[in-house]
Design a protein around this motif. Structure first.
Motif, PDB file in Angstrom:
ATOM      1  N   VAL A 141      -3.604  11.854  81.176  1.00  0.00           N
ATOM      2  CA  VAL A 141      -3.334  11.007  80.815  1.00  0.00           C
ATOM      3  C   VAL A 141      -2.053   9.974  81.833  1.00  0.00           C
ATOM      4  CG1 VAL A 141      -2.542   9.095  79.173  1.00  0.00           C
ATOM      5  CG2 VAL A 141      -4.049  11.110  78.091  1.00  0.00           C
ATOM      6  N   THR A 142      -2.514   9.621  83.414  1.00  0.00           N
ATOM      7  CA  THR A 142      -1.061   9.630  83.616  1.00  0.00           C
ATOM      8  C   THR A 142      -1.192   7.976  83.966  1.00  0.00           C
ATOM      9  OG1 THR A 142      -2.741   9.334  85.651  1.00  0.00           O
ATOM     10  CG2 THR A 142      -1.877  10.950  85.061  1.00  0.00           C
ATOM     11  N   HIS A 143      -0.746   7.257  84.439  1.00  0.00           N
ATOM     12  CA  HIS A 143      -0.460   5.531  84.628  1.00  0.00           C
ATOM     13  C   HIS A 143      -0.604   5.002  85.908  1.00  0.00           C
ATOM     14  CE1 HIS A 143       2.481   2.288  84.539  1.00  0.00           C
ATOM     15  NE2 HIS A 143       2.592   2.347  85.640  1.00  0.00           N
ATOM     16  N   ARG A 184      -7.112  18.878  70.692  1.00  0.00           N
ATOM     17  CA  ARG A 184      -7.065  17.980  71.603  1.00  0.00           C
ATOM     18  C   ARG A 184      -5.596  17.856  71.672  1.00  0.00           C
ATOM     19  NH1 ARG A 184      -9.477  15.025  66.375  1.00  0.00           N
ATOM     20  NH2 ARG A 184     -11.329  15.262  67.189  1.00  0.00           N
ATOM     21  N   LEU A 185      -5.515  18.759  73.302  1.00  0.00           N
ATOM     22  CA  LEU A 185      -3.620  17.989  73.905  1.00  0.00           C
ATOM     23  C   LEU A 185      -3.590  16.928  74.735  1.00  0.00           C
ATOM     24  CD1 LEU A 185      -3.513  21.908  74.979  1.00  0.00           C
ATOM     25  CD2 LEU A 185      -2.616  21.194  73.008  1.00  0.00           C
ATOM     26  N   LEU A 186      -2.982  16.526  74.769  1.00  0.00           N
ATOM     27  CA  LEU A 186      -2.654  14.819  75.660  1.00  0.00           C
ATOM     28  C   LEU A 186      -1.160  15.090  77.071  1.00  0.00           C
ATOM     29  CD1 LEU A 186      -4.745  14.232  73.364  1.00  0.00           C
ATOM     30  CD2 LEU A 186      -3.777  11.626  74.458  1.00  0.00           C
ATOM     31  N   VAL A 187      -1.120  14.716  78.030  1.00  0.00           N
ATOM     32  CA  VAL A 187      -0.148  15.199  78.587  1.00  0.00           C
ATOM     33  C   VAL A 187      -0.592  14.146  79.738  1.00  0.00           C
ATOM     34  CG1 VAL A 187      -0.911  16.998  80.306  1.00  0.00           C
ATOM     35  CG2 VAL A 187       0.893  16.840  79.777  1.00  0.00           C
ATOM     36  N   GLY A 188       0.841  13.751  80.501  1.00  0.00           N
ATOM     37  CA  GLY A 188       1.064  12.480  81.679  1.00  0.00           C
ATOM     38  C   GLY A 188       1.465  12.178  81.432  1.00  0.00           C
ATOM     39  N   ASP A 215       6.645  16.909  82.030  1.00  0.00           N
ATOM     40  CA  ASP A 215       6.704  18.232  83.111  1.00  0.00           C
ATOM     41  C   ASP A 215       5.855  18.898  83.657  1.00  0.00           C
ATOM     42  OD1 ASP A 215       9.465  16.984  83.454  1.00  0.00           O
ATOM     43  OD2 ASP A 215      10.332  18.335  82.626  1.00  0.00           O
ATOM     44  N   MET A 216       5.144  19.460  82.394  1.00  0.00           N
ATOM     45  CA  MET A 216       4.250  20.633  82.655  1.00  0.00           C
ATOM     46  C   MET A 216       2.833  20.136  83.148  1.00  0.00           C
ATOM     47  SD  MET A 216       3.375  22.222  78.745  1.00  0.00           S
ATOM     48  CE  MET A 216       2.136  22.991  79.237  1.00  0.00           C
ATOM     49  N   ALA A 217       2.898  18.009  83.999  1.00  0.00           N
ATOM     50  CA  ALA A 217       1.635  17.798  84.099  1.00  0.00           C
ATOM     51  C   ALA A 217       2.199  17.801  85.671  1.00  0.00           C
ATOM     52  CB  ALA A 217       0.910  16.439  83.580  1.00  0.00           C
ATOM     53  N   HIS A 218       3.012  18.131  86.584  1.00  0.00           N
ATOM     54  CA  HIS A 218       3.081  18.144  87.704  1.00  0.00           C
ATOM     55  C   HIS A 218       2.785  18.720  88.822  1.00  0.00           C
ATOM     56  CE1 HIS A 218       5.542  16.070  89.592  1.00  0.00           C
ATOM     57  NE2 HIS A 218       6.492  16.612  90.175  1.00  0.00           N
ATOM     58  N   PRO A 219       1.428  18.893  89.667  1.00  0.00           N
ATOM     59  CA  PRO A 219       1.146  20.233  90.375  1.00  0.00           C
ATOM     60  C   PRO A 219       1.867  21.000  90.779  1.00  0.00           C
ATOM     61  CG  PRO A 219       0.441  18.131  91.349  1.00  0.00           C
ATOM     62  CD  PRO A 219       1.693  17.729  90.002  1.00  0.00           C
TER      63      PRO A 219
END
Length: 278
Positions: A141-143, A184-188, A215-219
């Motif tokens: 889920v990104t901005h 259900r995991l959400l991140v971003g 921070d986990m959603a950072h490539p």
């Protein structure tokens, strides 16, 4: 004349990966792990710069520095370029895609596009402890803009896409998430910037979710290394992945009015400018 499948660089050439989808510019330079290629890669250099909309003075010098430090000469066919194509920041995407295309045209370098949400999801899954790996779904889920997010679901533990990438109003996110059973995991960044309203919406819909640190959603370099093995390179320009209109396009009537123009007059000026540049 080159065909769309033509690759000027051999499989043994290095790959420079660029990402400008969010508030950072990332450069990841990879080389084949074995002589002659074969699909596996190793890391040569990795740089990341927080730019917050000011990537222009950073990107090209960083590209030059990364290649020079790894002793990669800028010569015809000596490099492959992979660039994140979206969804994300219009400014960051256009800048990185343009830089790749300009270099590719000058030196006849092959190109490949990377989708941002799967790349970020790969980094998350590689960092998740095994006991939290599912079965279930990871939602990136990104901005996108105020009260809008880019969203895509990936199966756990294998990370396969289970939904198409989409742009959603906050109110539409719980229904998408609820359609997938299990963990259900959400991140971003979209979750981080809208955490309070989204948590309220999930509570109202009685949908249980777990939110991971943004921070986990950072490539990561590891995610780029894995992604590079799946890329197909060609001499065709990378097609951007825009899931919504730009702010300038959607606000054109208001912008035009400030300059004493109607929306139709502004559109005609834009079309003429595009025609003159071709």
């Amino acid at each position: 004349m080159t065909s769309p499948e033509y690759s000027a660089a051999p499989d043994s050439s290095p790959v420079l990966c660029l990402n400008g989808a969010e508030m950072h510019i990332q450069l990841c330079l990879l080389a084949p792990a074995q002589a002659g290629g074969g699909g596996a890669y190793r890391l040569l250099r990795f740089e990341e710069h927080a730019v917050a909309g000011r990537a222009n003075p950073v990107l090209v010098p960083a590209m030059q520095r990364v290649l020079e430090e790894a002793s990669i000469p800028l010569e015809r066919g000596g490099l492959r370029l992979a660039c994140v194509r979206g969804p994300g920041s219009f400014t960051g995407l256009r800048l990185t895609l343009s830089a790749c295309l300009g270099l590719a045209e000058a030196l006849e370098l092959p190109l490949a596009g990377m989708d941002y949400l799967p790349l970020a999801a790969r980094a998350v899954i590689q960092a998740i402890p095994p006991k939290k790996m599912g079965p279930g779904t990871l939602f990136m889920v990104t901005h996108a803009r105020r009260r809008q997010v880019y969203c895509q679901g990936f199966s756990l533990p294998d990370g396969e896409p289970v939904t198409a990438p989409d742009v959603l109003m906050l109110e539409d996110v719980p229904a998408l998430v609820a359609a997938h059973p299990g963990i259900r995991l959400l991140v971003g960044t979209g979750m981080e910037r809208n955490r309070e309203p989204l948590e309220e919406l999930f509570a109202q819909a009685q949908v249980d979710v777990a939110v991971l640190p943004v921070d986990m959603a950072h490539p990561t370099p590891k995610a780029f290394i894995t992604e590079a093995a799946n890329l197909t390179f060609s001499r065709q320009p990378i097609e951007p992945l825009y899931l919504r209109g730009s702010d300038a396009e959607e606000n054109l009537p208001a912008i035009a009015a400030l300059r004493g123009l109607s929306a139709e007059e502004a559109r005609e000026k834009i079309l003429r400018a595009r025609a003159d540049s071709e």
